[in-house]
Design a protein around this motif. Structure first.
Motif, PDB file in Angstrom:
ATOM      1  N   GLN A  20       0.894  -1.162   0.000  1.00 38.29           N
ATOM      2  CA  GLN A  20       0.000   0.000   0.000  1.00 38.29           C
ATOM      3  C   GLN A  20       0.921   1.196   0.000  1.00 38.29           C
ATOM      4  OE1 GLN A  20      -2.428   0.483   3.413  1.00 38.29           O
ATOM      5  NE2 GLN A  20      -4.121  -0.688   2.579  1.00 38.29           N
ATOM      6  N   SER A  54      -6.281   4.357 -11.373  1.00 38.69           N
ATOM      7  CA  SER A  54      -7.547   4.192 -10.669  1.00 38.69           C
ATOM      8  C   SER A  54      -8.699   4.088 -11.678  1.00 38.69           C
ATOM      9  CB  SER A  54      -7.753   5.377  -9.728  1.00 38.69           C
ATOM     10  OG  SER A  54      -8.909   5.190  -8.972  1.00 38.69           O
ATOM     11  N   ASN A  55      -8.681   4.953 -12.687  1.00 35.23           N
ATOM     12  CA  ASN A  55      -9.720   4.923 -13.733  1.00 35.23           C
ATOM     13  C   ASN A  55      -9.703   3.605 -14.504  1.00 35.23           C
ATOM     14  OD1 ASN A  55     -10.474   7.490 -13.000  1.00 35.23           O
ATOM     15  ND2 ASN A  55      -9.379   8.506 -14.671  1.00 35.23           N
ATOM     16  N   GLY A  57      -9.008   0.815 -13.220  1.00 40.17           N
ATOM     17  CA  GLY A  57      -9.383  -0.259 -12.299  1.00 40.17           C
ATOM     18  C   GLY A  57      -8.204  -1.096 -11.829  1.00 40.17           C
ATOM     19  N   TRP A  58      -6.985  -0.579 -11.957  1.00 37.69           N
ATOM     20  CA  TRP A  58      -5.801  -1.347 -11.564  1.00 37.69           C
ATOM     21  C   TRP A  58      -5.344  -1.060 -10.137  1.00 37.69           C
ATOM     22  CZ3 TRP A  58      -3.096  -0.100 -16.823  1.00 37.69           C
ATOM     23  CH2 TRP A  58      -3.670  -0.905 -17.826  1.00 37.69           C
ATOM     24  N   ILE A  59      -5.811   0.073  -9.588  1.00 35.15           N
ATOM     25  CA  ILE A  59      -5.519   0.349  -8.177  1.00 35.15           C
ATOM     26  C   ILE A  59      -6.803   0.767  -7.487  1.00 35.15           C
ATOM     27  CG2 ILE A  59      -3.092   1.013  -8.492  1.00 35.15           C
ATOM     28  CD1 ILE A  59      -3.935   3.958  -8.215  1.00 35.15           C
ATOM     29  N   THR A  60      -6.795   0.592  -6.191  1.00 36.59           N
ATOM     30  CA  THR A  60      -7.946   0.982  -5.390  1.00 36.59           C
ATOM     31  C   THR A  60      -7.438   1.934  -4.305  1.00 36.59           C
ATOM     32  OG1 THR A  60      -9.708   0.142  -3.982  1.00 36.59           O
ATOM     33  CG2 THR A  60      -7.699  -1.126  -3.978  1.00 36.59           C
ATOM     34  N   THR A  61      -8.293   2.829  -3.867  1.00 33.10           N
ATOM     35  CA  THR A  61      -7.916   3.813  -2.858  1.00 33.10           C
ATOM     36  C   THR A  61      -8.450   3.363  -1.514  1.00 33.10           C
ATOM     37  OG1 THR A  61      -8.231   5.487  -4.557  1.00 33.10           O
ATOM     38  CG2 THR A  61      -7.989   6.275  -2.315  1.00 33.10           C
ATOM     39  N   GLU A  62      -7.587   3.449  -0.512  1.00 32.25           N
ATOM     40  CA  GLU A  62      -8.006   3.103   0.849  1.00 32.25           C
ATOM     41  C   GLU A  62      -7.610   4.244   1.752  1.00 32.25           C
ATOM     42  OE1 GLU A  62      -5.945  -0.559   1.524  1.00 32.25           O
ATOM     43  OE2 GLU A  62      -7.063  -1.597  -0.034  1.00 32.25           O
ATOM     44  N   ASN A  75      -4.615   9.403   1.163  1.00 32.40           N
ATOM     45  CA  ASN A  75      -5.128   8.190   0.527  1.00 32.40           C
ATOM     46  C   ASN A  75      -3.985   7.218   0.338  1.00 32.40           C
ATOM     47  OD1 ASN A  75      -7.815   8.876   0.245  1.00 32.40           O
ATOM     48  ND2 ASN A  75      -7.464   9.925  -1.689  1.00 32.40           N
ATOM     49  N   PHE A  77      -2.896   3.669  -1.725  1.00 33.47           N
ATOM     50  CA  PHE A  77      -3.295   2.933  -2.911  1.00 33.47           C
ATOM     51  C   PHE A  77      -2.818   1.493  -2.806  1.00 33.47           C
ATOM     52  CE2 PHE A  77      -2.730   7.379  -3.902  1.00 33.47           C
ATOM     53  CZ  PHE A  77      -3.926   7.699  -4.509  1.00 33.47           C
ATOM     54  N   THR A  80      -5.353  -3.814  -7.461  1.00 32.99           N
ATOM     55  CA  THR A  80      -6.476  -4.735  -7.581  1.00 32.99           C
ATOM     56  C   THR A  80      -5.936  -6.011  -8.240  1.00 32.99           C
ATOM     57  OG1 THR A  80      -7.003  -3.926  -9.790  1.00 32.99           O
ATOM     58  CG2 THR A  80      -8.121  -2.824  -7.944  1.00 32.99           C
TER      59      THR A  80
END
Length: 190
Positions: A20, A54-55, A57-62, A75, A77, A80
């Motif tokens: 992360q 992010s757009n 769909g390869w990473i997600t924000t936490e 944030n 990252f 995914t």
């Protein structure tokens, strides 16, 4: 052309390596490793790259648990499943076929620990074949145009890449040898 930019490729690597990472963590790594010296990356391209990933769909924000300082929670990252698959594909592609002085290959080298040793060796074996083929084509073109009879400046345009490729082939062969020896040592310990 690559389906993702060098910046996106590097970001995927760093996020995966850290498990992360915040934008700040990534910026720190870029500075520590001297990525700016050989790849065109600035703070704005880091954040623009994160948005693109992010757009796609390869990473997600936490949201981060650890708050530091007065600002908002940074944030963090994470990759995914699709992001991990894309990263692995890019590493193996970059190791097997980027041209001899291509920062894409250097990015692949930086990410070696993120793929299996046998996959890395296979990708490097493919690279050796790729370099051999490229060198052969340049040599054929050189000979067909007159070879040693050519003026010095024209000969140099052929001989320079041929020499770079030969040097690269030695480098790759030694790297493969070290990876294979490392694998053997690893096998003995376990």
């Amino acid at each position: 052309m690559h389906s993702i930019s060098n910046v996106e490729f590097m970001l995927l690597q760093m996020i995966e390596e850290c498990r992360q990472a915040s934008g700040y963590d990534i910026k720190k790594l870029v500075d520590q490793r001297g990525y700016r010296e050989w790849t065109n990356i600035g703070t704005t391209s880091i954040y623009a790259g994160l948005k693109k990933l992010s757009n796609k769909g390869w990473i997600t924000t936490e949201e981060s648990d650890g708050k530091s300082g007065k600002g908002p929670m940074p944030n963090r990252f994470a990759l995914t499943e699709a992001g991990i698959a894309k990263l692995r594909q890019e590493i193996l592609d970059s190791l097997s076929s980027a041209r001899e002085r291509d920062s894409r290959f250097d990015l692949g080298l930086a990410a070696l620990p993120l793929v299996e040793k046998d996959e890395a060796v296979e990708a490097l074996r493919n690279r050796l074949e790729f370099l051999q083929e490229t060198s052969k084509k340049i040599k054929q073109k050189y000979e067909s145009q007159g070879g040693v009879q050519l003026p010095l400046n024209v000969r140099a345009l052929f001989l320079h890449p041929i020499n770079l490729i030969e040097s690269e082939r030695m480098f790759v062969a030694n790297l493969m040898k070290e990876l294979l020896e490392e694998t053997e040592e690893y096998g003995k310990d376990h």
